[in-house]
Each structure stands twice: as structure tokens, then as C-alpha cells.
Design a protein around this motif. Structure first.
Motif, PDB file in Angstrom:
ATOM      1  N   GLU A   1       0.835  -1.204   0.000  1.00 37.63           N
ATOM      2  CA  GLU A   1       0.000   0.000   0.000  1.00 37.63           C
ATOM      3  C   GLU A   1       0.869   1.254   0.000  1.00 37.63           C
ATOM      4  O   GLU A   1       0.573   2.222  -0.700  1.00 37.63           O
ATOM      5  N   LEU A   2       1.957   1.225   0.787  1.00 45.13           N
ATOM      6  CA  LEU A   2       2.841   2.394   0.835  1.00 45.13           C
ATOM      7  C   LEU A   2       3.452   2.657  -0.535  1.00 45.13           C
ATOM      8  O   LEU A   2       3.604   3.808  -0.953  1.00 45.13           O
ATOM      9  N   ASN A   3       3.802   1.597  -1.248  1.00 42.63           N
ATOM     10  CA  ASN A   3       4.306   1.768  -2.615  1.00 42.63           C
ATOM     11  C   ASN A   3       3.243   2.396  -3.509  1.00 42.63           C
ATOM     12  O   ASN A   3       3.506   3.335  -4.251  1.00 42.63           O
ATOM     13  N   LEU A   4       2.030   1.849  -3.444  1.00 42.62           N
ATOM     14  CA  LEU A   4       0.966   2.318  -4.324  1.00 42.62           C
ATOM     15  C   LEU A   4       0.614   3.778  -4.045  1.00 42.62           C
ATOM     16  O   LEU A   4       0.293   4.533  -4.959  1.00 42.62           O
ATOM     17  N   PHE A   5       0.715   4.168  -2.776  1.00 44.16           N
ATOM     18  CA  PHE A   5       0.421   5.557  -2.429  1.00 44.16           C
ATOM     19  C   PHE A   5       1.406   6.529  -3.090  1.00 44.16           C
ATOM     20  O   PHE A   5       1.100   7.699  -3.272  1.00 44.16           O
TER      21      PHE A   5
ATOM     22  N   ALA B   1      -3.790   4.774  -6.346  1.00 40.41           N
ATOM     23  CA  ALA B   1      -3.795   3.656  -5.411  1.00 40.41           C
ATOM     24  C   ALA B   1      -5.211   3.096  -5.286  1.00 40.41           C
ATOM     25  O   ALA B   1      -5.429   1.888  -5.305  1.00 40.41           O
ATOM     26  N   PHE B   2      -6.169   3.993  -5.219  1.00 41.95           N
ATOM     27  CA  PHE B   2      -7.583   3.605  -5.128  1.00 41.95           C
ATOM     28  C   PHE B   2      -7.997   2.816  -6.365  1.00 41.95           C
ATOM     29  O   PHE B   2      -8.618   1.764  -6.272  1.00 41.95           O
ATOM     30  N   GLU B   3      -7.623   3.319  -7.532  1.00 43.05           N
ATOM     31  CA  GLU B   3      -7.982   2.632  -8.780  1.00 43.05           C
ATOM     32  C   GLU B   3      -7.383   1.231  -8.844  1.00 43.05           C
ATOM     33  O   GLU B   3      -7.967   0.324  -9.416  1.00 43.05           O
ATOM     34  N   LEU B   4      -6.192   1.083  -8.268  1.00 44.96           N
ATOM     35  CA  LEU B   4      -5.524  -0.217  -8.329  1.00 44.96           C
ATOM     36  C   LEU B   4      -6.014  -1.171  -7.243  1.00 44.96           C
ATOM     37  O   LEU B   4      -5.522  -2.284  -7.124  1.00 44.96           O
ATOM     38  N   GLY B   5      -6.983  -0.717  -6.437  1.00 39.57           N
ATOM     39  CA  GLY B   5      -7.635  -1.638  -5.518  1.00 39.57           C
ATOM     40  C   GLY B   5      -7.341  -1.416  -4.039  1.00 39.57           C
ATOM     41  O   GLY B   5      -7.728  -2.242  -3.213  1.00 39.57           O
ATOM     42  N   VAL B   6      -6.663  -0.319  -3.669  1.00 42.24           N
ATOM     43  CA  VAL B   6      -6.376  -0.060  -2.256  1.00 42.24           C
ATOM     44  C   VAL B   6      -7.579   0.635  -1.620  1.00 42.24           C
ATOM     45  O   VAL B   6      -8.137   1.572  -2.191  1.00 42.24           O
TER      46      VAL B   6
ATOM     47  N   GLY C   1     -15.683   4.084  -9.755  1.00 37.89           N
ATOM     48  CA  GLY C   1     -15.951   4.203  -8.325  1.00 37.89           C
ATOM     49  C   GLY C   1     -15.142   5.278  -7.630  1.00 37.89           C
ATOM     50  O   GLY C   1     -15.278   5.480  -6.430  1.00 37.89           O
ATOM     51  N   SER C   2     -14.270   5.982  -8.379  1.00 38.10           N
ATOM     52  CA  SER C   2     -13.491   7.065  -7.763  1.00 38.10           C
ATOM     53  C   SER C   2     -14.405   8.179  -7.276  1.00 38.10           C
ATOM     54  O   SER C   2     -14.100   8.862  -6.311  1.00 38.10           O
ATOM     55  N   LEU C   3     -15.515   8.369  -7.983  1.00 34.70           N
ATOM     56  CA  LEU C   3     -16.504   9.350  -7.549  1.00 34.70           C
ATOM     57  C   LEU C   3     -17.815   8.608  -7.307  1.00 34.70           C
ATOM     58  O   LEU C   3     -18.099   7.604  -7.963  1.00 34.70           O
ATOM     59  N   LYS C   4     -18.578   9.115  -6.351  1.00 32.03           N
ATOM     60  CA  LYS C   4     -19.884   8.506  -6.074  1.00 32.03           C
ATOM     61  C   LYS C   4     -20.982   9.444  -6.542  1.00 32.03           C
ATOM     62  O   LYS C   4     -20.928  10.639  -6.281  1.00 32.03           O
ATOM     63  N   PRO C   5     -21.979   8.882  -7.238  1.00 36.21           N
ATOM     64  CA  PRO C   5     -23.078   9.752  -7.662  1.00 36.21           C
ATOM     65  C   PRO C   5     -23.887  10.202  -6.449  1.00 36.21           C
ATOM     66  O   PRO C   5     -23.999   9.461  -5.474  1.00 36.21           O
ATOM     67  N   GLN C   6     -24.419  11.448  -6.520  1.00 33.86           N
ATOM     68  CA  GLN C   6     -25.251  11.911  -5.415  1.00 33.86           C
ATOM     69  C   GLN C   6     -26.640  11.257  -5.468  1.00 33.86           C
ATOM     70  O   GLN C   6     -27.294  11.095  -4.451  1.00 33.86           O
ATOM     71  N   ARG C   7     -27.038  10.925  -6.699  1.00 34.71           N
ATOM     72  CA  ARG C   7     -28.299  10.202  -6.865  1.00 34.71           C
ATOM     73  C   ARG C   7     -28.133   9.230  -8.008  1.00 34.71           C
ATOM     74  O   ARG C   7     -27.321   9.438  -8.885  1.00 34.71           O
ATOM     75  N   GLY C   8     -28.942   8.178  -8.023  1.00 39.04           N
ATOM     76  CA  GLY C   8     -28.854   7.223  -9.114  1.00 39.04           C
ATOM     77  C   GLY C   8     -27.852   6.138  -8.804  1.00 39.04           C
ATOM     78  O   GLY C   8     -27.275   6.109  -7.718  1.00 39.04           O
ATOM     79  N   SER C   9     -27.631   5.246  -9.752  1.00 36.47           N
ATOM     80  CA  SER C   9     -26.758   4.116  -9.450  1.00 36.47           C
ATOM     81  C   SER C   9     -25.842   3.786 -10.608  1.00 36.47           C
ATOM     82  O   SER C   9     -26.160   4.050 -11.771  1.00 36.47           O
TER      83      SER C   9
ATOM     84  N   SER D   1     -20.151   1.344  -5.657  1.00 43.10           N
ATOM     85  CA  SER D   1     -19.637   1.904  -4.401  1.00 43.10           C
ATOM     86  C   SER D   1     -19.865   0.958  -3.219  1.00 43.10           C
ATOM     87  O   SER D   1     -19.287   1.168  -2.154  1.00 43.10           O
ATOM     88  N   PHE D   2     -20.698  -0.084  -3.387  1.00 46.21           N
ATOM     89  CA  PHE D   2     -20.875  -1.047  -2.300  1.00 46.21           C
ATOM     90  C   PHE D   2     -19.866  -2.193  -2.377  1.00 46.21           C
ATOM     91  O   PHE D   2     -19.675  -2.918  -1.412  1.00 46.21           O
ATOM     92  N   LEU D   3     -19.262  -2.374  -3.546  1.00 38.85           N
ATOM     93  CA  LEU D   3     -18.272  -3.443  -3.684  1.00 38.85           C
ATOM     94  C   LEU D   3     -16.977  -3.030  -3.000  1.00 38.85           C
ATOM     95  O   LEU D   3     -16.691  -1.839  -2.863  1.00 38.85           O
ATOM     96  N   SER D   4     -16.190  -4.021  -2.577  1.00 41.36           N
ATOM     97  CA  SER D   4     -14.888  -3.669  -2.013  1.00 41.36           C
ATOM     98  C   SER D   4     -14.001  -3.198  -3.154  1.00 41.36           C
ATOM     99  O   SER D   4     -14.235  -3.520  -4.315  1.00 41.36           O
ATOM    100  N   ARG D   5     -12.971  -2.447  -2.815  1.00 44.72           N
ATOM    101  CA  ARG D   5     -12.072  -1.946  -3.863  1.00 44.72           C
ATOM    102  C   ARG D   5     -11.415  -3.102  -4.602  1.00 44.72           C
ATOM    103  O   ARG D   5     -11.145  -3.017  -5.792  1.00 44.72           O
ATOM    104  N   LYS D   6     -11.154  -4.182  -3.883  1.00 46.13           N
ATOM    105  CA  LYS D   6     -10.517  -5.320  -4.512  1.00 46.13           C
ATOM    106  C   LYS D   6     -11.445  -5.922  -5.563  1.00 46.13           C
ATOM    107  O   LYS D   6     -11.029  -6.206  -6.695  1.00 46.13           O
ATOM    108  N   GLU D   7     -12.703  -6.068  -5.196  1.00 48.03           N
ATOM    109  CA  GLU D   7     -13.667  -6.633  -6.154  1.00 48.03           C
ATOM    110  C   GLU D   7     -13.783  -5.764  -7.392  1.00 48.03           C
ATOM    111  O   GLU D   7     -13.879  -6.259  -8.509  1.00 48.03           O
ATOM    112  N   VAL D   8     -13.786  -4.453  -7.191  1.00 49.98           N
ATOM    113  CA  VAL D   8     -13.897  -3.558  -8.348  1.00 49.98           C
ATOM    114  C   VAL D   8     -12.624  -3.642  -9.192  1.00 49.98           C
ATOM    115  O   VAL D   8     -12.681  -3.798 -10.413  1.00 49.98           O
ATOM    116  N   ALA D   9     -11.455  -3.577  -8.515  1.00 49.25           N
ATOM    117  CA  ALA D   9     -10.192  -3.508  -9.256  1.00 49.25           C
ATOM    118  C   ALA D   9      -9.879  -4.815  -9.984  1.00 49.25           C
ATOM    119  O   ALA D   9      -9.085  -4.824 -10.924  1.00 49.25           O
ATOM    120  N   GLN D  10     -10.498  -5.916  -9.565  1.00 49.41           N
ATOM    121  CA  GLN D  10     -10.301  -7.160 -10.312  1.00 49.41           C
ATOM    122  C   GLN D  10     -11.110  -7.153 -11.610  1.00 49.41           C
ATOM    123  O   GLN D  10     -10.867  -7.955 -12.493  1.00 49.41           O
TER     124      GLN D  10
END
Lengths: 322, 398
Positions: free
Chosen positions: A206-210, A217-222, B49-57, B66-75
Motif C-alpha cells: 500500500e505504501l508503494n501504491l500511495f 492507489a484507489f484505482e488499483l484496488g487499495v 468508483g473514484s466518484l460517487k453519484p449523489q443520486r442514481g446508481s 460503491s458497495f463493492l470492495s475496492r478489490k472486487e472492483v479492481a479485479q
């Protein structure tokens, strides 16, 4: 090549430990030091080595690691190579908290580290919120906010000191950063540091990605918000414990990660590991200098680190400008 | 695969989307075009998912992003950002490895796939712009996503890297990767994207096949420029003209042209607000095609036929209505020689007569042009190029 660096760093660490055992107001030859450990020598030498120097070395080692790791973490989260607990004012926040505990005659444990932690955590959050503009941390705001908060907390500490009427000399000495007079009781205070020191290694990815910026970092899943909160919390805790045992020691958190990166590249796997060796070596040799330069009187170790650290900081500033 | 449903989004200062809905199917190569500030990048950030809509989905395979974990989205979703900043001295393989955060491992196969093996141990900071772009793409592909979002990936690349990149993207798309690509370059969008969305002020102005979306009308509305859609070697491409100031509003000008000799002047004068007429041209002659597109009054002759008396008369009528008559640098043969006679007539009618490039060497196939030029030499004005004509017209501003 890199393996050579590792060997050199390990040797430097052992050399600094050894010289810290031998050197000081009283010089104790290596042979005697070894005899103390084997139990052959008792008396004054034993007292000096076991009750003064060993706890001091343990403290300096732990504080050196804590400050270096905190520096590396803050530099990554702030995406700014100038971030460091002292420069960002976090150490001053911790010192104010500690002075408050001191002022109200609260028992050292748990109030000293607790108050220190509250001070450092609040300061870190304040600096971060001030310096962050449009997702980026502005160097100038970061430095100015750090300077301003340091000055502010410094003023508050002075007020408390004057009001308290207690031994000002000891307090000033402590605030300038020193291991003088610390013994096994302070080591006990610093024990909680040990498990904490292993946490940053778990976050090297995570520190690397930051280092690519929070958004990337967020886009890559952190889970950036979560990780940031945790690491801020951890940094404040490390700083707080370091400050409560040794006062404000500046620039160690700046110099150590920089040298680590120079030697091993920016990957935090290596930066953090190198900091584990370099941080204590720098701390121990600075402390040794603090003890021997004006022997028999002692300098605060914070003075020594500033003496080397401030020019290094200015060098970094100038290089960044170009 | 991705469903943007009735999304409302605003930044602190300004609202961007008010009820935007888009559906993106698996395997699409969707281009998103539109002027600066139309919400293209914001749309990508909402999808990632970097931005969240104020309304809508924003739904990814039926789940709110925005409900998925970042890992799930990034995969599933990877992003190639518009700007990628790295001030620290990482090697290429380390940068690509960062893309493996959600998968583990180093991602060597990606390095091989993108021919980055020779650069693997180089410092990222020492790479050229094109190489850096390839590394950032490799970092995104290292996530092994099913959807790749690209924000103006070509903006820092020279033309050969641009084509290389888009050929690679097309290949990935054929292998099943869904692509959503924000583009500034409309011609790139035209030649590579299967489907396009044209955004204007936060809403979809047009969507569909590229040729249906990038029509001159749509581009005029959205960008405020004049555009022409051509076909070149069977590929569609666009040319653009900056919005003109109507400096010569209402000025009546007749252009004697043919064979494309008048096209530059026709466009320029038309967009400056002149009332342009043409003559005499054959049907399907490239000047005639332009004139027809712009609905200009013209003296038109049947294809490949010499100018008849009737058409000549029509030409003279149009000349009579004009204030200025311009002779474009056209080739002259027996079929269109009457155009020169019409020009001479214009001089006698007291019109302002301008001749672009009086040197007819190589384009006089009658041998009689010189004669006419010498007869009108005193009254007509001669210009060496179209630019000079345009410069002179500034003195005629209404």
C-alpha cells in the motif's frame, strides 16, 4: 551490490551498539564490556553498562526505528519527501500532550504516552487537512503548517513550564530530545513500541501504491481511506511513544528513509527494512556524539540530529526547487 | 455489464450530470467524446468508483460499484489515467507489479505481452512518453480486468505510438476486453470505436455508430465548429474549420471555379457570411458538390459536358447580382472556356473582378486565355494566392 549495502548496514549497526557500550563520560574498554556480560566484572562498570548504557541503547534503537518508520509512512501518505514527524509538527503536538500530563502530576504510565498520542494524532490530522488541496499535498502549506503548529505548541509548552514551577532545566532538556538519565523504567514505557514496529511492513504494498498518488492507489484496488486512517493512527502512536520517552528528536525520520531509498530504491519492502538498521545506527551514533563532545556535560541528542538534519533538509528543498 | 442509471453528480462548484443513463455491453469498444467540461472524465470516474453519484446508481454486473470492495472492483475494472505521476525511482517491473495488488505475483506475462521485457529493469523515470504510456497500460492490464477505462490515452503520444496503442486496444477488444475510452481526437474515435457517445454539458447529445454520431450538424451544435465528413481510402475522416466571424456578412460574391479550384474560397467566404454563388460548374464536380451541400445558387452544367449557352446565361445572371467576381485558379479547356468569357463580361458590367493566380502556364488548354487576361488587365485585380484574397476581403468588412 545491494547485498554489500546490507552487510555494511548491519556492521554499522553493531559498531554503533558497541561504541555506545564503550563510549561516554567514562570510557570502558571492549574487554571490560564483554566481561560485564559474562559476569566477570561487577561494581561501577557493571552499573554503568547494565543500568545506564544498555537501557539507553535499547531506547535509542526503538526510538530510531519508530521515527524512521514514521518518516517513511508520512512521506508516502503525504506523497512528499519532506514529511517527517518533527517537520510536520506532530512531535510538537506529542510534546504538548506529554507536558500536559507532566503539568498535572499524572503518573507516567499510561498518561504520558496517552496524552502524547492525543497531541500527535490531532496535530497530524490538522496538518493533513490543511496541506491537502485537490487531492494533493502542497509542500509549502505542509511546511508552513508544521512550522506554525510547532511554534504554537512550543508556546503552550512554555506557558505550562513557567506555570508549573518545576525543574525547568530537566524539562527543557527533555523537550530538546535526549536519552539522558533514561533507564529501565523508560524501557518499560517503550515496550509497547515493539509489536507496533512490525505493522508497517505489512503495508509495504500500500505504501508503494500511495507513491503514485491516492487516486491511482484507489484505482488499483487499495481501500485508501481505511489504510490512510490506520497508518495515520500508527504514525501518531509511534511518534507519541518516541516523544514520551525521549522528547523531540528531529530529522531522523527525514534522513533515514532518504538514505534507504538512495541505497535500495523506493520500494518500501526495502526502505522499511533498511530503516530498521539505519534508524538505530543514526540514533545511537548521534547519542554517542551528544555524550562525548562536551564531556563530561551532555548535549541533548535532538541538537545533534538537527545539526546534521537541518542542512540535509535545506539540501532537499533546494534540489526540489530545481 | 455496466449500467449507469439516472445518475446525478455535481462538484462543489458546478453540476455535471442531471439524470444520466448509459448501458455498456460486454465486449464493446465504446468511445466517449465531447468538448472540455462536458463530463467525459467524470463519467469514467463514476464508473470506476473514484466518484460517487449523489443520486442514481452505477451497476457493475448488477452490483452497485460503491458497495463493492475496492478489490472486487479492481479485479474487474482497470483505469488508464490521463495523467500518471510518479516522482519516485521505481523500475518498470515494479510499476507493473503494483497493478498486481489485487491479484498477487509480479505479472511477468503482461511485460512479455506488451514487449516490455527489455525495459523491465529500467527506471520508469528515464522512459520516453510512449514507453511510459505502455507501462501504465501494462499496469492496468496486470489487474486482468474485464473492463478497461482509458482517459485520453493518446494525448501525449506521437502519431506512430497512437496507432500502435489503438491497434493494441483493438486486439484486446477482439479478445474480449470491454473498452471505454474518452477521446479528444474525433478521427481516432471514428476509426477505432464501434460505438460512440457524444456528451454535451453533461447529457448525451448523440449515441450510436461513429458515423451517425459525428455528423457535421452534431459537431456544429456541440463544439461550435464547422466540420466535414469525408471518406478517404474507404475510411471516414473529419476535417474542421474554426468558427468564423461573419466579417463579410451579406457581401455578394460570385466564384468562377471548377475541379476543386474554388473549394477553399467557397468554404472561407461562406463561413465569413458572404452570399456566395458559383458558376459555371458541372454536376458532380467537387466544387459543385460543396456548393450543393451549402445550398449555394449555381450555374450548373450536365456532367462532363461543355458549358451550354443556357448555363452561360445563368452564369451571367449570377455575375450580375454579385459585387465581386472571383476567378479561382481553375484549369481552362474548350469545355469551360465560356467561364473566361463570362469573366470578361463581368469587367464590362463594371464588377470588381479578382483573379487568383494569373499564371495559367500548364492549365490553359485552349491557348486563348492570355489574350483575355491582357484585355482585362487594366480593370481586374490580380492576387497570387487565396490567402491574399482573404486578406483583401478584410477591407470589405461590413
Amino acid at each position: 551490490m545491494k547485498k554489500v549495502f546490507v552487510l555494511v548496514l548491519i556492521s554499522i549497526f553493531f559498531l554503533s551498539v558497541l561504541s555506545s557500550l564503550m563510549g561516554g563520560v567514562v570510557n570502558i574498554p571492549l574487554k571490560v564490556v564483554l566481561e560485564v556480560f559474562t559476569g566477570k566484572v561487577t561494581g561501577i562498570e557493571r552499573t554503568i553498562v547494565i543500568d545506564v548504557r544498555v537501557p539507553r541503547i535499547i531506547l535509542a534503537t526503538l526510538v530510531g526505528i519508530a521515527l524512521s518508520l514514521t518518516g517513511a509512512i508520512l512521506q508516502s501518505l503525504f506523497l512528499n519527501p519532506l514529511a517527517e514527524p518533527y517537520i510536520t509538527g506532530v512531535s510538537s503536538g506529542a510534546a504538548f500532550g506529554a507536558t500536559l500530563a507532566f503539568f498535572f502530576y499524572l503518573p507516567a504510565f499510561p498518561y504520558l504516552p496517552l496524552f502524547s498520542f492525543l497531541g500527535s494524532f490531532l496535530t497530524l490530522i490538522m496538518v493533513y487537512l490543511m496541506a491537502k488541496r485537490n487531492g494533493k499535498v502542497n509542500s509549502y502549506v505542509l511546511l508552513l503548517a508544521g512550522v506554525a503548529l510547532s511554534a504554537f505548541f512550543g508556546a503552550l509548552v512554555s506557558v505550562l513550564m513557567v506555570k508549573s514551577g518545576r525543574d525547568l532545566h530537566a524539562l527543557v532538556f527533555w523537550l530538546l530530545g535526549s536519552f539522558s538519565g533514561r533507564g529501565w523504567s523508560e524501557v518499560k514505557l517503550a515496550i509497547p513500541l515493539i509489536p507496533l514496529l512490525f505493522i508497517p511492513m505489512r503495508y509495504f504494498r500500500e505504501l508503494n501504491l500511495f507513491l503514485q498518488g491516492e487516486e491511482r492507489a484507489f484505482e488499483l484496488g487499495v481501500e485508501t481511506e481505511k489504510v490512510k486512517k490506520l497508518l495515520f493512527f500508527l504514525s501518531s502512536l509511534l511518534t507519541a511513544i518516541a516523544v514520551s520517552v525521549s522528547g523531540i528528536i528531529g530529522f531522523v525520520g527525514l534522513i533515514v528513509p532518504h538514505i534507504s531509498r538512495l541505497l535500495f530504491g523506493p520500494d518500501h519492502r526495502r526502505v522499511l527494512l533498511a530503516s530498521l538498521l539505519l534508524g538505530p545506527s543514526l540514533m545511537l551514533s548521534s547519542d554517542l556524539l551528544a555524550r562525548v563532545v562536551f564531556s563530561p556535560s551532555e548535549m541533548p541528542v535532538g541538537v545533534v540530529t538537527s545539526f546534521f538534519g537541518a542542512p540535509f533538509f535545506i539540501y532537499l528543498l533546494i534540489r526540489r526547487k530545481n | 455489464m455496466i449500467k449507469v442509471h439516472d445518475v446525478w453528480f455535481s462538484y462543489e462548484e458546478a453540476s455535471v450530470f442531471e439524470g444520466l443513463s448509459i448501458e455498456i455491453e460486454k465486449g464493446e469498444f465504446l468511445g466517449v467524446v465531447g468538448p472540455n467540461g462536458s463530463g467525459k472524465s467524470t463519467l469514467l470516474k463514476l464508473v470506476s468508483g473514484s466518484l460517487k453519484p449523489q443520486r442514481g446508481s452505477v451497476l457493475l454486473e448488477g452490483h452497485e460499484v460503491s458497495f463493492l470492495s475496492r478489490k472486487e472492483v479492481a479485479q474487474r475494472i482497470a483505469v488508464v489515467p490521463q495523467e500518471y505521476h510518479l516522482e519516485f525511482d521505481f523500475t518498470v517491473e515494479e510499476v507493473v507489479e503494483m497493478g498486481r495488488y489485487v491479484r498477487g505475483g509480479k505479472g511477468e506475462h503482461i511485460l512479455e505481452e506488451l514487449n516490455l521485457m527489455p525495459l523491465a529493469r529500467r527506471s520508469f523515470l528515464t522512459l520516453s512518453g510512449g514507453e511510459k504510456q505502455r507501462v501504465v497500460l501494462a499496469q492496468a492490464l496486470a489487474q486482468e480486468p474485464s473492463i478497461l477505462l482509458l482517459d485520453e490515452p493518446a494525448s501525449h503520444l506521437d502519431i506512430s505510438y497512437q496507432l500502435e496503442l489503438f491497434d493494441l486496444l483493438s486486439r484486446l477488444n477482439r479478445d474480449g476486453l470491454t473498452l471505454i475510452c474518452v477521446l479528444h481526437d474525433l478521427n481516432l474515435a471514428l476509426s477505432y470505436c464501434k460505438r460512440l457517445i457524444l456528451l454535451s454539458e453533461g447529457s448525451i447529445f448523440a449515441a450510436g455508430r461513429a458515423e451517425e454520431v459525428l455528423t457535421p450538424e452534431n459537431l456544429g451544435h456541440v463544439y461550435g465548429v464547422s466540420a466535414e465528413l469525408h471518406s478517404h481510402f474507404g475510411k471516414p475522416f473529419l476535417t474542421f474549420f474554426s468558427p468564423f466571424e461573419k466579417v463579410n456578412e451579406g457581401l455578394q460574391i460570385h466564384i468562377i471555379c471548377g475541379g476543386g479550384s474554388g473549394s477553399l474560397l467557397i468554404h472561407e467566404l461562406y463561413h465569413r457570411g458572404c452570399r456566395v454563388s458559383l458558376g459555371a460548374v458541372n454536376t458532380l464536380d467537387s466544387d459543385e458538390v460543396i456548393g450543393r451541400k451549402l445550398s449555394l445558387p449555381m450555374a450548373v452544367e450536365a456532367p462532363f459536358s461543355p458549358i451550354s449557352d443556357e448555363t452561360h446565361k445563368r452564369n451571367l445572371e449570377l455575375i450580375d447580382r454579385a459585387k465581386i467576381v472571383i476567378l479561382a485558379p481553375l484549369p481552362v479547356g474548350p469545355g469551360n472556356f465560356k467561364n473566361l468569357l463570362a469573366l470578361e463580361k463581368a469587367v464590362y458590367l463594371g464588377k470588381e473582378v479578382w483573379v487568383v493566380n494569373p499564371d495559367f502556364k500548364g492549365r490553359d488548354f485552349t491557348g486563348r486565355v492570355g489574350e483575355i487576361i491582357s484585355r482585362i488587365k487594366e480593370k481586374a485585380r490580380f492576387f497570387s494566392s487565396e490567402e491574399e484574397v482573404l486578406k483583401e476581403l478584410e477591407n470589405w468588412a461590413s
